[in-house]
Write a protein that holds these residues in place. Structure first.
Motif, mmCIF file in Angstrom:
data_model
loop_
_atom_site.group_PDB
_atom_site.id
_atom_site.type_symbol
_atom_site.label_atom_id
_atom_site.label_comp_id
_atom_site.label_asym_id
_atom_site.label_seq_id
_atom_site.Cartn_x
_atom_site.Cartn_y
_atom_site.Cartn_z
ATOM 1 N N TRP A 104 0.836 -1.215 0.000
ATOM 2 C CA TRP A 104 0.000 0.000 0.000
ATOM 3 C C TRP A 104 0.864 1.257 0.000
ATOM 4 O O TRP A 104 0.436 2.312 -0.437
ATOM 5 C CB TRP A 104 -0.912 0.017 1.228
ATOM 6 N N ALA A 105 2.081 1.159 0.476
ATOM 7 C CA ALA A 105 2.983 2.315 0.511
ATOM 8 C C ALA A 105 3.291 2.815 -0.897
ATOM 9 O O ALA A 105 3.607 3.990 -1.085
ATOM 10 C CB ALA A 105 4.286 1.948 1.219
ATOM 11 N N PHE A 106 3.209 1.925 -1.883
ATOM 12 C CA PHE A 106 3.513 2.309 -3.259
ATOM 13 C C PHE A 106 2.295 2.798 -4.034
ATOM 14 O O PHE A 106 2.433 3.210 -5.187
ATOM 15 C CB PHE A 106 4.167 1.154 -4.007
ATOM 16 N N ALA A 107 1.118 2.755 -3.446
ATOM 17 C CA ALA A 107 -0.095 3.166 -4.157
ATOM 18 C C ALA A 107 -0.005 4.605 -4.695
ATOM 19 O O ALA A 107 -0.271 4.833 -5.877
ATOM 20 C CB ALA A 107 -1.326 2.988 -3.277
ATOM 21 N N PRO A 108 0.388 5.585 -3.877
ATOM 22 C CA PRO A 108 0.464 6.947 -4.417
ATOM 23 C C PRO A 108 1.510 7.080 -5.525
ATOM 24 O O PRO A 108 1.277 7.753 -6.522
ATOM 25 C CB PRO A 108 0.860 7.807 -3.214
ATOM 26 N N ILE A 109 2.638 6.423 -5.338
ATOM 27 C CA ILE A 109 3.705 6.520 -6.336
ATOM 28 C C ILE A 109 3.266 5.882 -7.642
ATOM 29 O O ILE A 109 3.397 6.474 -8.719
ATOM 30 C CB ILE A 109 4.999 5.863 -5.802
ATOM 31 N N ALA A 110 2.717 4.676 -7.553
ATOM 32 C CA ALA A 110 2.298 3.964 -8.757
ATOM 33 C C ALA A 110 1.208 4.729 -9.494
ATOM 34 O O ALA A 110 1.276 4.899 -10.721
ATOM 35 C CB ALA A 110 1.808 2.564 -8.391
ATOM 36 N N LEU A 111 0.214 5.205 -8.759
ATOM 37 C CA LEU A 111 -0.867 5.935 -9.409
ATOM 38 C C LEU A 111 -0.369 7.245 -10.003
ATOM 39 O O LEU A 111 -0.773 7.631 -11.104
ATOM 40 C CB LEU A 111 -2.000 6.195 -8.421
ATOM 41 N N GLY A 112 0.523 7.917 -9.298
ATOM 42 C CA GLY A 112 1.078 9.163 -9.822
ATOM 43 C C GLY A 112 1.878 8.941 -11.089
ATOM 44 O O GLY A 112 1.743 9.686 -12.067
ATOM 45 N N VAL A 113 2.707 7.900 -11.105
ATOM 46 C CA VAL A 113 3.523 7.610 -12.292
ATOM 47 C C VAL A 113 2.634 7.197 -13.463
ATOM 48 O O VAL A 113 2.778 7.706 -14.582
ATOM 49 C CB VAL A 113 4.575 6.520 -11.975
ATOM 50 N N ILE A 114 1.708 6.294 -13.215
ATOM 51 C CA ILE A 114 0.815 5.833 -14.287
ATOM 52 C C ILE A 114 -0.009 6.999 -14.828
ATOM 53 O O ILE A 114 -0.118 7.192 -16.044
ATOM 54 C CB ILE A 114 -0.098 4.698 -13.781
ATOM 55 N N GLY A 115 -0.569 7.800 -13.935
ATOM 56 C CA GLY A 115 -1.373 8.943 -14.368
ATOM 57 C C GLY A 115 -0.564 9.962 -15.149
ATOM 58 O O GLY A 115 -1.018 10.494 -16.164
ATOM 59 N N THR A 116 0.646 10.224 -14.713
ATOM 60 C CA THR A 116 1.506 11.189 -15.411
ATOM 61 C C THR A 116 1.898 10.676 -16.789
ATOM 62 O O THR A 116 1.857 11.430 -17.770
ATOM 63 C CB THR A 116 2.762 11.501 -14.572
ATOM 64 N N VAL A 117 2.266 9.406 -16.880
ATOM 65 C CA VAL A 117 2.619 8.828 -18.182
ATOM 66 C C VAL A 117 1.424 8.891 -19.130
ATOM 67 O O VAL A 117 1.557 9.282 -20.301
ATOM 68 C CB VAL A 117 3.133 7.376 -18.022
ATOM 69 N N LEU A 118 0.248 8.551 -18.641
ATOM 70 C CA LEU A 118 -0.951 8.610 -19.487
ATOM 71 C C LEU A 118 -1.264 10.043 -19.904
ATOM 72 O O LEU A 118 -1.607 10.300 -21.060
ATOM 73 C CB LEU A 118 -2.152 8.000 -18.760
ATOM 74 N N ALA A 119 -1.138 10.967 -18.971
ATOM 75 C CA ALA A 119 -1.443 12.365 -19.288
ATOM 76 C C ALA A 119 -0.441 12.936 -20.290
ATOM 77 O O ALA A 119 -0.824 13.628 -21.246
ATOM 78 C CB ALA A 119 -1.463 13.205 -18.019
#
Length: 182
Positions: A104-119
């Motif tokens: 769960w500690a990686f949830a913000p990082i993973a979502l931020g990276v995935i969202g940024t790459v998609l954006a």
């Protein structure tokens, strides 16, 4: 001689409920890169307070300019490097104590990276397809949404660290669970 026996010290893989500031800092450094076991709320939040204060002091002194400021900027950088792994390990153990996986500690990082790459890929695709800057707005909206999702997952991790201990977290201990008394 006192008839009161000293309490047995809490093993490092168990949460130390009601840890003092000194105990929390000591356990933090003794369990530098230990991702197994659990950490109590007091262990986690006392260390977080110490880390914020030390970071704040070093960064404030680093802004003073000149050679002295440069020394404190260097110290702030070294301090940050020294605590990044053990702080992640502490968060990992804190999540274990709530009965959740440390992932769960990686949830913000993973979502931020995935969202940024998609954006960014959306921005690039829209720009290439349209040939003008006016079509960049949908990509910017995607970037904004990914930023909000990142902040939302940070809030989720914050809430998870505030939860009380959960007996289900014992599954993350290396040793057998606490003995059950009759």
């Amino acid at each position: 001689m006192s008839s009161l026996a000293q309490p047995e010290p809490v093993p490092l893989d168990r949460p130390l409920l009601g840890a003092s500031l000194g105990q929390a800092v000591s356990r933090f450094w003794r369990k530098y890169a230990t991702f197994s076991g659990r950490a109590s709320r007091s262990e986690y939040w006392w260390w977080y307070l110490v880390a914020v204060i030390v970071n704040g002091v070093l960064n404030s002194l680093g802004r003073s300019g000149g050679p002295v400021g440069g020394v404190f900027q260097g110290l702030a950088g070294l301090w940050s490097l020294a605590i990044v792994i053990p702080t992640l390990a502490l968060l990992w153990r804190r999540l274990h104590d709530t009965g959740r996986s440390g992932l769960w500690a990686f949830a913000p990082i993973a979502l931020g990276v995935i969202g940024t790459v998609l954006a960014i890929s959306g921005l690039f695709a829209l720009h290439v397809a349209s040939g003008d800057g006016a079509s960049l707005v949908p990509g910017g909206v995607l970037l904004g949404i990914s930023g909000l999702a990142f902040v939302a997952t940070l809030v989720v991790v914050l809430v998870l660290t505030l939860l009380p201990s959960n007996p289900a977290g014992e599954r993350f201990d290396r040793r057998a669970p606490y003995p059950v008394s009759a």
